[in-house]
Design a protein around this motif. Structure first.
Motif, short mmCIF file in Angstrom:
data_model
loop_
_atom_site.label_atom_id
_atom_site.label_comp_id
_atom_site.label_asym_id
_atom_site.label_seq_id
_atom_site.Cartn_x
_atom_site.Cartn_y
_atom_site.Cartn_z
N GLY A 185 39.79 70.89 62.98
CA GLY A 185 40.33 69.76 63.75
C GLY A 185 39.88 69.80 65.21
N ARG A 186 40.54 68.96 66.00
CA ARG A 186 40.27 68.95 67.44
C ARG A 186 40.89 70.18 68.08
N LEU A 187 40.19 70.74 69.04
CA LEU A 187 40.61 72.03 69.55
C LEU A 187 40.39 72.12 71.06
N ILE A 188 41.37 72.68 71.76
CA ILE A 188 41.12 73.10 73.14
C ILE A 188 41.33 74.60 73.18
N TRP A 223 32.38 73.10 77.99
CA TRP A 223 33.07 73.83 79.05
C TRP A 223 33.73 72.85 80.03
N VAL A 224 35.00 73.05 80.29
CA VAL A 224 35.71 72.19 81.24
C VAL A 224 36.30 73.07 82.34
N ASP A 225 36.09 72.66 83.59
CA ASP A 225 36.76 73.34 84.69
C ASP A 225 38.18 72.76 84.76
N ILE A 226 39.16 73.57 84.39
CA ILE A 226 40.53 73.08 84.25
C ILE A 226 41.10 72.60 85.58
N ARG A 227 40.49 73.06 86.67
CA ARG A 227 40.99 72.66 88.00
C ARG A 227 40.79 71.18 88.26
N LYS A 228 39.91 70.56 87.46
CA LYS A 228 39.72 69.12 87.58
C LYS A 228 40.95 68.35 87.13
N CYS A 229 41.70 68.92 86.18
CA CYS A 229 42.84 68.13 85.70
C CYS A 229 44.21 68.79 85.87
N GLU A 270 35.75 62.45 72.83
CA GLU A 270 34.79 61.41 72.45
C GLU A 270 33.47 62.00 72.00
N HIS A 271 33.00 63.02 72.77
CA HIS A 271 31.67 63.55 72.44
C HIS A 271 31.73 64.93 71.83
N THR A 272 32.90 65.49 71.75
CA THR A 272 33.01 66.84 71.18
C THR A 272 34.36 67.00 70.49
N ARG A 273 34.41 67.98 69.58
CA ARG A 273 35.64 68.26 68.88
C ARG A 273 36.33 69.48 69.51
N ILE A 274 35.54 70.22 70.27
CA ILE A 274 36.05 71.48 70.83
C ILE A 274 35.84 71.52 72.34
N TYR A 275 36.88 71.83 73.06
CA TYR A 275 36.76 72.08 74.50
C TYR A 275 37.09 73.53 74.79
N LEU A 276 36.45 74.03 75.80
CA LEU A 276 36.69 75.40 76.20
C LEU A 276 37.06 75.41 77.67
N THR A 277 38.16 76.01 78.01
CA THR A 277 38.56 75.96 79.41
C THR A 277 39.32 77.23 79.82
N SER A 298 48.75 65.69 86.33
CA SER A 298 47.97 66.48 85.39
C SER A 298 47.85 65.78 84.04
N ARG A 299 48.90 65.06 83.67
CA ARG A 299 48.83 64.33 82.39
C ARG A 299 47.75 63.26 82.47
N GLN A 300 47.76 62.52 83.60
CA GLN A 300 46.76 61.47 83.78
C GLN A 300 45.34 62.02 83.70
N TRP A 301 45.09 63.08 84.49
CA TRP A 301 43.74 63.63 84.53
C TRP A 301 43.40 64.32 83.22
N GLY A 302 44.40 64.96 82.63
CA GLY A 302 44.18 65.65 81.36
C GLY A 302 43.73 64.68 80.29
N ARG A 303 44.37 63.54 80.24
CA ARG A 303 44.00 62.55 79.21
C ARG A 303 42.62 61.97 79.44
N LYS A 304 42.25 61.90 80.73
CA LYS A 304 40.90 61.40 81.03
C LYS A 304 39.83 62.44 80.71
N THR A 305 40.22 63.72 80.86
CA THR A 305 39.23 64.79 80.66
C THR A 305 39.03 65.11 79.18
N PHE A 306 40.16 65.32 78.49
CA PHE A 306 40.05 65.74 77.08
C PHE A 306 40.12 64.52 76.17
N THR A 307 39.03 63.77 76.15
CA THR A 307 39.02 62.53 75.36
C THR A 307 38.59 62.78 73.92
#
Ligand code: ASP
Ligand code: MG
Length: 298
Positions: free
Chosen positions: A13-16, A122-128, A156-163, A145-154
Protein backbone atom coordinates in the motif's frame (compact mmCIF):
# COMPACT_ATOMS: atom_id res chain seq x y z
CA UNK A 1 19.44 -1.49 6.47
CA UNK A 2 18.83 -4.48 4.23
CA UNK A 3 16.05 -5.58 6.55
CA UNK A 4 14.48 -2.14 6.28
CA UNK A 5 14.47 -2.44 2.50
CA UNK A 6 12.94 -5.91 2.71
CA UNK A 7 10.22 -4.78 5.08
CA UNK A 8 9.39 -1.81 2.86
CA UNK A 9 9.42 -4.04 -0.22
CA UNK A 10 6.88 -6.34 1.35
CA UNK A 11 4.30 -3.59 1.83
CA UNK A 12 1.97 -3.08 -1.09
CA UNK A 13 0.00 0.00 0.00
CA UNK A 14 0.88 3.65 0.37
CA UNK A 15 3.68 4.16 2.82
CA UNK A 16 5.52 6.91 4.66
CA UNK A 17 8.73 5.65 6.18
CA UNK A 18 9.95 7.75 9.11
CA UNK A 19 13.59 7.23 9.98
CA UNK A 20 15.62 8.13 13.00
CA UNK A 21 19.39 8.42 13.14
CA UNK A 22 21.43 5.23 12.89
CA UNK A 23 22.78 3.41 15.92
CA UNK A 24 24.25 5.75 18.50
CA UNK A 25 24.67 8.62 16.05
CA UNK A 26 22.52 11.04 18.01
CA UNK A 27 24.70 10.53 21.10
CA UNK A 28 27.77 11.21 18.97
CA UNK A 29 26.21 14.40 17.57
CA UNK A 30 25.40 15.51 21.10
CA UNK A 31 29.06 15.11 22.01
CA UNK A 32 30.07 17.02 18.89
CA UNK A 33 27.65 19.85 19.64
CA UNK A 34 28.78 20.12 23.24
CA UNK A 35 32.45 20.32 22.29
CA UNK A 36 31.82 22.83 19.54
CA UNK A 37 29.56 25.13 21.54
CA UNK A 38 31.60 25.14 24.75
CA UNK A 39 34.95 24.82 22.94
CA UNK A 40 35.49 21.88 25.24
CA UNK A 41 37.59 19.25 23.53
CA UNK A 42 38.49 18.14 20.07
CA UNK A 43 35.69 18.17 17.52
CA UNK A 44 37.71 16.54 14.73
CA UNK A 45 37.75 13.13 16.41
CA UNK A 46 33.97 13.05 16.89
CA UNK A 47 33.36 14.40 13.39
CA UNK A 48 35.69 11.68 12.05
CA UNK A 49 33.89 9.00 14.06
CA UNK A 50 30.51 10.04 12.62
CA UNK A 51 31.90 10.38 9.11
CA UNK A 52 33.55 6.95 9.17
CA UNK A 53 30.49 5.27 10.65
CA UNK A 54 28.24 6.50 7.84
CA UNK A 55 30.78 5.82 5.13
CA UNK A 56 31.33 2.27 6.35
CA UNK A 57 27.60 1.76 6.11
CA UNK A 58 27.63 3.12 2.56
CA UNK A 59 30.56 0.88 1.59
CA UNK A 60 28.83 -2.14 3.05
CA UNK A 61 25.68 -1.42 1.12
CA UNK A 62 27.02 -0.17 -2.19
CA UNK A 63 30.60 -1.47 -2.29
CA UNK A 64 33.96 0.23 -1.72
CA UNK A 65 34.53 3.53 -3.55
CA UNK A 66 30.81 4.28 -3.36
CA UNK A 67 29.87 7.80 -2.36
CA UNK A 68 26.46 9.37 -2.18
CA UNK A 69 26.15 13.00 -3.34
CA UNK A 70 23.37 13.82 -0.86
CA UNK A 71 25.43 12.44 2.02
CA UNK A 72 28.52 14.32 0.88
CA UNK A 73 26.52 17.54 0.65
CA UNK A 74 25.22 17.02 4.19
CA UNK A 75 28.72 16.48 5.56
CA UNK A 76 29.83 19.59 3.65
CA UNK A 77 27.08 21.64 5.26
CA UNK A 78 27.89 20.26 8.70
CA UNK A 79 31.55 21.12 8.19
CA UNK A 80 30.65 24.68 7.19
CA UNK A 81 28.45 25.03 10.24
CA UNK A 82 31.22 23.83 12.55
CA UNK A 83 33.66 26.28 10.99
CA UNK A 84 31.25 29.13 11.61
CA UNK A 85 30.37 30.83 14.86
CA UNK A 86 28.15 29.42 17.54
CA UNK A 87 25.05 31.38 18.46
CA UNK A 88 24.20 32.64 21.94
CA UNK A 89 21.91 29.73 22.64
CA UNK A 90 22.93 26.13 23.20
CA UNK A 91 19.47 24.79 22.41
CA UNK A 92 19.33 26.66 19.12
CA UNK A 93 22.73 25.30 18.10
CA UNK A 94 21.78 21.83 19.28
CA UNK A 95 18.90 21.91 16.81
CA UNK A 96 21.25 23.02 14.04
CA UNK A 97 23.62 20.07 14.61
CA UNK A 98 21.73 17.04 15.93
CA UNK A 99 19.26 16.75 12.97
CA UNK A 100 22.14 15.77 10.69
CA UNK A 101 21.75 12.25 12.15
CA UNK A 102 18.26 11.90 10.71
CA UNK A 103 19.12 13.69 7.48
CA UNK A 104 22.05 11.33 6.90
CA UNK A 105 20.22 8.13 7.72
CA UNK A 106 17.27 9.03 5.51
CA UNK A 107 19.61 9.97 2.65
CA UNK A 108 21.37 6.61 2.89
CA UNK A 109 18.20 4.54 3.10
CA UNK A 110 16.65 6.49 0.25
CA UNK A 111 19.69 5.83 -1.94
CA UNK A 112 19.62 2.18 -0.97
CA UNK A 113 15.94 1.84 -1.87
CA UNK A 114 16.61 3.49 -5.19
CA UNK A 115 19.45 1.05 -5.72
CA UNK A 116 17.08 -1.85 -5.12
CA UNK A 117 14.69 -0.48 -7.75
CA UNK A 118 12.33 1.77 -5.81
CA UNK A 119 11.97 5.40 -6.92
CA UNK A 120 13.59 8.23 -4.96
CA UNK A 121 11.01 9.56 -2.58
CA UNK A 122 13.08 11.49 -0.04
CA UNK A 123 11.21 14.30 1.70
CA UNK A 124 12.73 16.91 3.99
CA UNK A 125 10.14 16.80 6.77
CA UNK A 126 11.02 20.36 7.79
CA UNK A 127 9.11 21.52 4.73
CA UNK A 128 5.83 20.43 6.26
CA UNK A 129 6.17 19.80 10.01
CA UNK A 130 6.05 23.32 11.42
CA UNK A 131 6.69 24.10 15.05
CA UNK A 132 7.20 26.94 17.49
CA UNK A 133 10.73 28.00 18.42
CA UNK A 134 11.03 26.06 21.63
CA UNK A 135 14.33 24.51 20.58
CA UNK A 136 14.99 20.91 21.66
CA UNK A 137 11.38 20.32 22.58
CA UNK A 138 9.38 22.11 19.93
CA UNK A 139 5.59 22.10 19.80
CA UNK A 140 4.06 21.27 16.45
CA UNK A 141 1.59 23.66 14.87
CA UNK A 142 -0.98 21.07 13.83
CA UNK A 143 -3.02 23.25 11.54
CA UNK A 144 -0.16 24.52 9.40
CA UNK A 145 1.51 21.12 9.42
CA UNK A 146 -1.68 19.45 8.24
CA UNK A 147 -1.93 21.89 5.33
CA UNK A 148 1.67 21.45 4.26
CA UNK A 149 1.61 17.73 4.98
CA UNK A 150 -1.30 17.19 2.64
CA UNK A 151 0.42 19.20 -0.06
CA UNK A 152 3.66 17.27 0.36
CA UNK A 153 2.47 13.69 0.70
CA UNK A 154 0.15 13.55 -2.28
CA UNK A 155 1.15 10.03 -3.42
CA UNK A 156 0.73 11.26 -6.98
CA UNK A 157 4.09 10.15 -8.32
CA UNK A 158 5.13 7.61 -5.75
CA UNK A 159 3.69 5.04 -3.39
CA UNK A 160 6.48 5.34 -0.85
CA UNK A 161 7.90 8.39 0.90
CA UNK A 162 10.95 8.40 3.06
CA UNK A 163 11.48 11.10 5.63
CA UNK A 164 13.02 12.01 9.00
CA UNK A 165 11.60 11.63 12.44
CA UNK A 166 12.43 13.87 15.40
CA UNK A 167 12.94 17.11 13.46
CA UNK A 168 10.74 19.98 12.34
CA UNK A 169 11.19 23.67 11.61
CA UNK A 170 9.83 27.03 12.63
CA UNK A 171 7.86 29.33 10.35
CA UNK A 172 11.13 31.06 9.49
CA UNK A 173 12.73 27.70 8.63
CA UNK A 174 14.96 27.29 11.66
CA UNK A 175 15.38 23.60 12.43
CA UNK A 176 13.88 22.32 15.66
CA UNK A 177 13.80 18.92 17.40
CA UNK A 178 11.01 17.25 19.30
CA UNK A 179 12.88 15.70 22.23
CA UNK A 180 15.10 12.62 22.37
CA UNK A 181 13.59 9.46 20.92
CA UNK A 182 11.06 11.65 19.16
CA UNK A 183 10.89 9.77 15.85
CA UNK A 184 7.95 7.64 16.93
CA UNK A 185 6.15 10.84 17.78
CA UNK A 186 6.75 12.18 14.27
CA UNK A 187 5.23 9.03 12.80
CA UNK A 188 2.19 9.40 15.05
CA UNK A 189 1.82 13.07 14.11
CA UNK A 190 1.99 12.36 10.39
CA UNK A 191 -0.54 9.54 10.82
CA UNK A 192 -2.89 11.92 12.59
CA UNK A 193 -2.42 14.76 10.08
CA UNK A 194 -2.85 12.52 7.04
CA UNK A 195 -5.45 10.13 8.49
CA UNK A 196 -3.30 7.03 8.14
CA UNK A 197 -4.76 3.55 8.46
CA UNK A 198 -2.12 2.42 10.97
CA UNK A 199 1.37 3.08 12.30
CA UNK A 200 4.03 0.42 12.78
CA UNK A 201 7.10 0.99 14.90
CA UNK A 202 9.90 -1.42 13.97
CA UNK A 203 12.15 -2.22 16.92
CA UNK A 204 14.87 -4.65 17.91
CA UNK A 205 12.49 -6.25 20.44
CA UNK A 206 9.59 -8.51 19.44
CA UNK A 207 6.88 -6.12 20.69
CA UNK A 208 5.91 -4.48 23.95
CA UNK A 209 7.28 -6.80 26.62
CA UNK A 210 6.31 -7.07 30.26
CA UNK A 211 9.93 -6.21 31.17
CA UNK A 212 13.15 -5.22 29.43
CA UNK A 213 14.42 -8.46 27.82
CA UNK A 214 17.97 -7.15 28.10
CA UNK A 215 17.61 -7.20 31.90
CA UNK A 216 15.15 -10.03 32.60
CA UNK A 217 15.19 -13.66 31.53
CA UNK A 218 11.61 -14.76 31.27
CA UNK A 219 9.83 -11.92 29.55
CA UNK A 220 6.62 -12.24 27.57
CA UNK A 221 5.15 -10.18 24.78
CA UNK A 222 1.96 -8.28 25.50
CA UNK A 223 -0.10 -8.94 22.36
CA UNK A 224 -2.68 -6.20 22.92
CA UNK A 225 -2.79 -2.94 24.87
CA UNK A 226 -5.24 -0.10 25.08
CA UNK A 227 -4.07 3.45 24.39
CA UNK A 228 -4.51 4.27 28.04
CA UNK A 229 -2.33 1.41 29.21
CA UNK A 230 0.29 2.25 26.63
CA UNK A 231 0.39 5.86 27.84
CA UNK A 232 0.70 4.65 31.41
CA UNK A 233 3.53 2.29 30.51
CA UNK A 234 5.52 4.90 28.63
CA UNK A 235 4.82 7.52 31.28
CA UNK A 236 6.35 5.25 33.91
CA UNK A 237 9.39 4.74 31.75
CA UNK A 238 8.87 1.74 29.47
CA UNK A 239 11.30 2.80 26.77
CA UNK A 240 9.65 1.00 23.90
CA UNK A 241 7.28 3.87 23.07
CA UNK A 242 7.85 7.60 23.33
CA UNK A 243 5.22 8.99 25.75
CA UNK A 244 3.94 11.60 23.29
CA UNK A 245 3.33 9.02 20.57
CA UNK A 246 0.00 7.64 21.73
CA UNK A 247 -2.26 10.68 21.94
CA UNK A 248 -2.24 11.71 18.26
CA UNK A 249 -3.15 8.13 17.38
CA UNK A 250 -5.79 7.72 20.04
CA UNK A 251 -7.51 10.93 18.91
CA UNK A 252 -8.05 9.41 15.47
CA UNK A 253 -8.43 5.77 16.56
CA UNK A 254 -5.39 4.74 14.54
CA UNK A 255 -3.88 1.42 15.68
CA UNK A 256 -0.18 1.29 16.55
CA UNK A 257 1.78 -1.89 15.87
CA UNK A 258 5.08 -2.53 17.61
CA UNK A 259 7.04 -5.15 15.70
CA UNK A 260 10.54 -6.53 15.36
CA UNK A 261 12.70 -5.94 12.31
CA UNK A 262 14.68 -8.99 13.41
CA UNK A 263 11.58 -11.14 12.95
CA UNK A 264 9.29 -9.22 10.58
CA UNK A 265 6.71 -12.00 10.34
CA UNK A 266 5.98 -12.09 14.09
CA UNK A 267 2.78 -10.29 15.10
CA UNK A 268 4.26 -8.12 17.87
CA UNK A 269 1.94 -5.87 19.87
CA UNK A 270 -1.06 -3.87 18.78
CA UNK A 271 -2.12 -0.78 20.70
CA UNK A 272 -5.59 0.44 19.98
CA UNK A 273 -9.18 0.81 21.09
CA UNK A 274 -10.08 -1.92 23.56
CA UNK A 275 -13.59 -2.46 24.77
CA UNK A 276 -12.77 -5.38 27.03
CA UNK A 277 -10.72 -5.19 30.19
CA UNK A 278 -7.47 -6.94 29.29
CA UNK A 279 -5.91 -9.48 31.62
CA UNK A 280 -2.36 -8.17 31.59
CA UNK A 281 0.57 -9.97 33.15
CA UNK A 282 2.61 -8.16 35.75
CA UNK A 283 4.82 -5.49 34.20
CA UNK A 284 8.27 -4.46 35.44
CA UNK A 285 9.90 -1.14 34.65
CA UNK A 286 13.44 -0.55 35.82
CA UNK A 287 14.55 2.90 36.79
CA UNK A 288 18.27 3.12 37.23
CA UNK A 289 20.31 5.87 38.84
CA UNK A 290 17.34 7.20 40.75
CA UNK A 291 17.09 7.81 44.46
CA UNK A 292 13.82 7.38 46.28
CA UNK A 293 13.29 10.02 48.93
CA UNK A 294 10.60 9.61 51.53
CA UNK A 295 9.81 12.66 53.63
CA UNK A 296 8.04 12.35 56.95
CA UNK A 297 6.86 15.30 59.04
CA UNK A 298 7.97 15.05 62.67
N1 ASP B 1 17.60 10.13 16.82
C1 ASP B 1 16.80 10.68 17.87
C2 ASP B 1 17.30 10.17 19.22
O1 ASP B 1 18.14 9.28 19.26
C3 ASP B 1 15.35 10.42 17.70
C4 ASP B 1 14.93 8.97 17.77
O2 ASP B 1 15.77 8.08 17.76
O3 ASP B 1 13.73 8.70 17.82
O4 ASP B 1 16.86 10.63 20.22
MG1 MG C 1 17.47 6.97 18.18
Amino acid sequence: MRNVAKIIGRESGRLIVVLSAMGKTTDAFERLCHRWFYRDGDIESVFGEIYRYHNEMIENLFGAEASLPRVERLFGRLRELLEGETSMSYDYDYDRIIPFGELLSSAIVSAYLQWTGLPDCWVDIRKCLKSDDRYRSANIDLQTSRQWGRKTFTFEHTRIYLTQGFIASTMTNQTTTLGREGSDYTAALLANLLDAESVTIWKDVPGVMNADPKLYLETVIIPRLSYREAIELSFFGAKVIHPKTIKPLENKHIPLYVRSFLDPQAPGTVIGDCDVRLQLTQIFIDKTEKILLTLNPR
